[in-house]
Design an enzyme around this catalytic site. Sequence first.
Site, short mmCIF file in Angstrom:
data_model
loop_
_atom_site.label_atom_id
_atom_site.label_comp_id
_atom_site.label_asym_id
_atom_site.label_seq_id
_atom_site.Cartn_x
_atom_site.Cartn_y
_atom_site.Cartn_z
N GLU A 200 2.67 8.51 3.01
CA GLU A 200 1.86 9.29 2.06
C GLU A 200 1.23 10.51 2.72
O GLU A 200 0.13 10.43 3.28
CB GLU A 200 0.74 8.41 1.47
N LYS A 242 5.29 8.78 -0.79
CA LYS A 242 4.20 8.88 -1.77
C LYS A 242 3.54 10.24 -1.60
O LYS A 242 2.57 10.40 -0.85
CB LYS A 242 3.19 7.73 -1.54
C1 5MM Z 1 -7.26 4.15 -3.28
O1 5MM Z 1 -7.36 5.35 -2.57
C2 5MM Z 1 -6.60 5.37 -1.35
C3 5MM Z 1 -7.42 5.88 -0.24
O2 5MM Z 1 -8.49 5.08 -0.16
P1 5MM Z 1 -9.58 5.35 0.98
O3 5MM Z 1 -9.93 6.81 0.89
O4 5MM Z 1 -10.70 4.48 0.52
O5 5MM Z 1 -8.99 4.93 2.24
C4 5MM Z 1 -5.47 6.33 -1.48
O6 5MM Z 1 -4.65 6.31 -0.37
C5 5MM Z 1 -4.67 6.01 -2.67
O7 5MM Z 1 -3.88 4.91 -2.44
C6 5MM Z 1 -3.77 7.14 -3.03
O8 5MM Z 1 -4.27 8.39 -2.64
C7 5MM Z 1 -3.55 7.15 -4.50
O9 5MM Z 1 -4.79 7.16 -5.12
P2 5MM Z 1 -5.04 8.21 -6.26
O10 5MM Z 1 -6.39 7.87 -6.78
O11 5MM Z 1 -4.94 9.54 -5.59
O12 5MM Z 1 -3.93 7.96 -7.26
#
Ligand code: 5MM
Length: 369
Positions: A200, A242
Amino acid sequence: MTNGNKKCGRDYVRPGTGANLSMKMQTPLADTARELVADDKGLLAMDESNPTCDKRFAELGIPQTEERRRAYRDMIVTAPGLAESISGAILYDETIRQKTNDGRPFAEVLADAGIVPGIKVDAGATDLAGHPGEKVTEGLDKLRDRLAEYRGMGARFAKWRAVIALGDGIPTRTGIEINAHTLARYAALCQEAGLVPVVEPEVLMEGDHSLKRCREATQEVLEAVFDQLSRQGVSLEEMLLKPNMVLPGLDAPDQESAEAVADVTVRTLLRTVPAAVPGIAFLSGGQPAQLASARLNAMNVRFRGRLPWAVTFSFSRAIQQPALEIWRGDDAHAAAAQKALLYRARCNRAARRGEYGEAMENPDQSSRS
Ligand code: 5MM
């Protein structure tokens, strides 16, 4: 070959040797990667670290305790029918150790429902020394040991997020290369441990940059990431990407249509992501839930039948937020929250099929069940 490779059954033909190019790779990891993007489903990111989860709870006045975090995740993993739209769920270290109200580990409950359990293994982004405004993600120390532990707890895939901000003079080439190198080190360790790495690299939406600027940065980042994945021997068939969608900054004066975003996003990915990668699962990055669905839908409509990889979702906020706002820390609202969660998951499955539209966003909840 390392013990890890033997353990996960990868001692066959090294990728890139030219053997069996016309055939699908048949390894446990390639099978899992394909399973995660099969049947028009997508991933649910429920891997908020405690600080992020607590921040979202605080905004809604929910107590920021381990027990409330557990109860919230209990509501999610026990949502009836979640597996109709969700192929895999990404857990966090605290969450994978927690159990449902009836004492079953979350990973087991997910697996029994037909949802592949995954785990976020990065330790978060920290300031990159000597590079103001840039971040590097930590968590490589002892990662081999942690991956083995998570594998033993039922995880079959992992996730690591690198964060790239856009601003004056950033990202620098150094910032991009360090993050790409780190992502590839993580991915290689995952495959050695028998876990599918979800890679990601997130170019953030914050700022007033144009769509063009985001496209250029995303392209440079993805080129660097795939260069490092190749150099470090990561098997492309046994991973998922991702990425961010290519978007104008949140404060940019020109906010483009879903169709324009779809076109520039897919074209950027076609230039940079090898066809051997089985799937691309977008993060939502703070986009409004309906907009994230509309943009994903536009990609699948406009490029139907012309993409080498599955194009799906790995959303956190764009699936969870409406459910969180209904739940608000009160278990009496769990059933209603589950309904909202399932609804957003279904919208995104429809977007994956190119069948999502405004008609699906009927405010009459009764028409959603
Ligand atoms: C859930 O958010 C993840 C990061 O969490 P932390 O900042 O608490 O470590 C993040 O990696 C998430 O899995 C992805 O960015 C996708 O989340 P969004 O909200 O961007 O769809």
